[in-house]
Design a protein around this motif. Structure first.
Motif, PDB file in Angstrom:
ATOM      1  N   ALA A 156      42.262   5.676 149.526  1.00 22.05           N
ATOM      2  CA  ALA A 156      42.135   5.256 150.922  1.00 22.05           C
ATOM      3  C   ALA A 156      43.212   4.247 151.296  1.00 22.05           C
ATOM      4  CB  ALA A 156      40.740   4.670 151.163  1.00 22.05           C
ATOM      5  N   VAL A 157      43.448   3.278 150.432  1.00 24.66           N
ATOM      6  CA  VAL A 157      44.447   2.245 150.734  1.00 24.66           C
ATOM      7  C   VAL A 157      45.842   2.851 150.803  1.00 24.66           C
ATOM      8  CG1 VAL A 157      45.585   0.203 149.769  1.00 24.66           C
ATOM      9  CG2 VAL A 157      43.105   0.316 149.836  1.00 24.66           C
ATOM     10  N   TRP A 180      46.278   4.908 153.855  1.00 23.38           N
ATOM     11  CA  TRP A 180      46.335   4.068 155.044  1.00 23.38           C
ATOM     12  C   TRP A 180      47.748   3.570 155.290  1.00 23.38           C
ATOM     13  CZ3 TRP A 180      47.137  -1.363 155.396  1.00 23.38           C
ATOM     14  CH2 TRP A 180      46.952  -1.872 156.666  1.00 23.38           C
ATOM     15  N   TYR A 181      48.514   3.339 154.220  1.00 24.79           N
ATOM     16  CA  TYR A 181      49.898   2.898 154.390  1.00 24.79           C
ATOM     17  C   TYR A 181      50.745   3.956 155.071  1.00 24.79           C
ATOM     18  CZ  TYR A 181      49.512  -1.377 151.675  1.00 24.79           C
ATOM     19  OH  TYR A 181      49.186  -2.623 151.247  1.00 24.79           O
TER      20      TYR A 181
END
Length: 96
Positions: free
Chosen positions: A55-56, A59-60
């Protein structure tokens, strides 16, 4: 053809955030989980860290070095959880 990012976001913060999440999860598991269930909960925590890492990194929004960032996040979370689990295991041996 895509245009290069003029000022790309730093991606190392997302990797470290997953490591911190793994450390917090490991300490909470060590404090609140019964000794017989710690290994199972550490496995669940590592799976959660992998999902959060996806997810992280998604997200970038950067595809460059995605696999390397995912591997670094996941391997770091594995090492952090392993060190914390080893610490709790040694503490259980010493205390009796």
């Amino acid at each position: 053809m895509s245009t290069p990012d003029l000022a790309p976001r730093r991606t190392f913060g997302g990797v470290v955030a997953v490591w911190v999440l793994a450390a917090v999860a490991g300490v909470l598991i060590g404090l609140f989980a019964p000794a017989g269930w710690r290994a199972q909960w550490v496995s669940v925590a590592l799976g959660g860290c992998v999902i959060i890492s996806f997810a992280v990194q998604l997200w970038y929004g950067r595809s460059q070095a995605f696999i390397q960032r995912m591997a670094l996040s996941t391997l770091g979370a594995l090492v952090v959880l392993g060190v914390i689990t080893m610490g709790f295991g040694l503490a259980a041996l010493v205390s009796g």
